[in-house]
Write an enzyme that holds these catalytic residues in place. Structure first.
Site, PDB file in Angstrom:
ATOM      1  N   TYR A 276       0.818  -1.201   0.205  1.00 20.33           N
ATOM      2  CA  TYR A 276      -0.022  -0.017  -0.128  1.00 20.33           C
ATOM      3  C   TYR A 276       0.833   1.320   0.064  1.00 20.33           C
ATOM      4  CZ  TYR A 276      -4.380   2.532   0.680  1.00 20.33           C
ATOM      5  OH  TYR A 276      -5.585   3.144   0.392  1.00 20.33           O
TER       6      TYR A 276
ATOM      7  N   LYS B 245      -3.532   8.479   3.019  1.00 17.60           N
ATOM      8  CA  LYS B 245      -5.012   8.368   3.504  1.00 17.60           C
ATOM      9  C   LYS B 245      -4.746   8.673   5.125  1.00 17.60           C
ATOM     10  CE  LYS B 245      -7.177   6.570   0.266  1.00 17.60           C
ATOM     11  NZ  LYS B 245      -8.236   7.076  -0.373  1.00 17.60           N
TER      12      LYS B 245
END
Length: 262
Positions: free
Chosen positions: A163, A170
């Site tokens: 990720y 995020k």
């Protein structure tokens, strides 16, 4: 006395919402848009560019969206143009859904410590700053309060393999949700980050070994099932209802409980 609630089928009747991020019928934003519309809301729908338009336009028609317009947050002035059109045609906005994120391939696929400045800034601009900018533009249109939504993921809180820099973006996005919720709360504006479990969307296809991530989520989540875009949409639409008016600044996990498992 037992309270009398309005018919849930028209709980958002008369409400106006902007949906940003529908790419096709597998998009999380599409699941949310369907739920908003089912509850009676009128929707403005955007598409990224002319290539995307052919995929999004039939969906906007199915939603009976009176406003259908392009919105690429990396195109100078296009975000402002979208909100100006909403102000001109509606004069108000009751909810905003921001469901976009992007990171250049070389930034997303590499180590966080190796990410170049340009890749980092582009990742942050699309995945975080664009929500902050939309919130600023939506604020004066939410004259009677409203709700703002953005999409996040578990990789913001825990290190999820592959990720990478998107987890950093995020995390910043979730922090912005808290600060904006605090700043706009006195005006009756709620702000939420929705954190779905892994979904096979077009955006997710850019993450290496994503199939393995989905298998892990299904096997470890307490529900033993993957979420769907409709699951996410229904949960998101709930937070737009008046019954959720005192819920704000939260990260809502719609992941079958996966986030509680070690």
């Amino acid at each position: 006395m037992i309270p009398v609630f309005p018919d849930t089928k028209v709980a958002l009747k008369g409400k106006k919402g902007l949906v940003v991020g529908i790419a096709n019928d597998q998009s999380i934003a599409w699941g949310c848009a369907k739920a908003f519309r089912a509850l009676g809301a009128d929707l403005a729908v955007t598409y990224l560019n002319e290539r995307a338009k052919k995929h999004v336009e039939p969906l906007a028609q199915a939603l009976e969206a009176p406003i259908f317009m392009p919105l690429d947050v990396m195109m100078e002035g296009q975000t402002e143009e979208a909100f100006a059109r909403i102000e001109k045609e509606w004069g108000q906005l009751d909810f905003l859904l921001h469901s976009i994120a992007f990171s250049p391939k070389e930034a997303l696929h590499g180590r966080v410590v190796d990410v170049g400045r340009d890749g980092f800034l582009k990742t942050m601009e699309v995945s975080c700053w664009s929500f902050m900018r939309m919130a600023r533009l939506a604020e004066p249109l939410m004259k009677n309060g409203g709700t703002m939504f953005t999409m996040t993921y578990y990789g913001s809180q825990m290190v999820v393999e592959n990720y990478n820099v998107m987890g950093v973006a995020k995390a910043a996005l979730e922090a912005s949700v808290r600060y904006i919720a605090a700043e706009l709360g006195p005006k009756g504006i709620r702000v939420h980050a929705i954190s779905p479990g892994p979904l096979a969307t077009r955006a997710a296809s850019g993450i290496p070994e994503f199939d393995e991530l989905m298998d892990k989520a299904q096997s470890k989540a307490p529900s033993r099932s993957l979420v769907s875009i409709d699951d996410v949409g229904n949960a998101t639409a709930f937070l737009a209802l008046d019954g959720a008016k005192l819920i704000t600044g939260s990260v809502l996990y719609v992941d079958g409980g996966y986030h509680i498992i070690d």
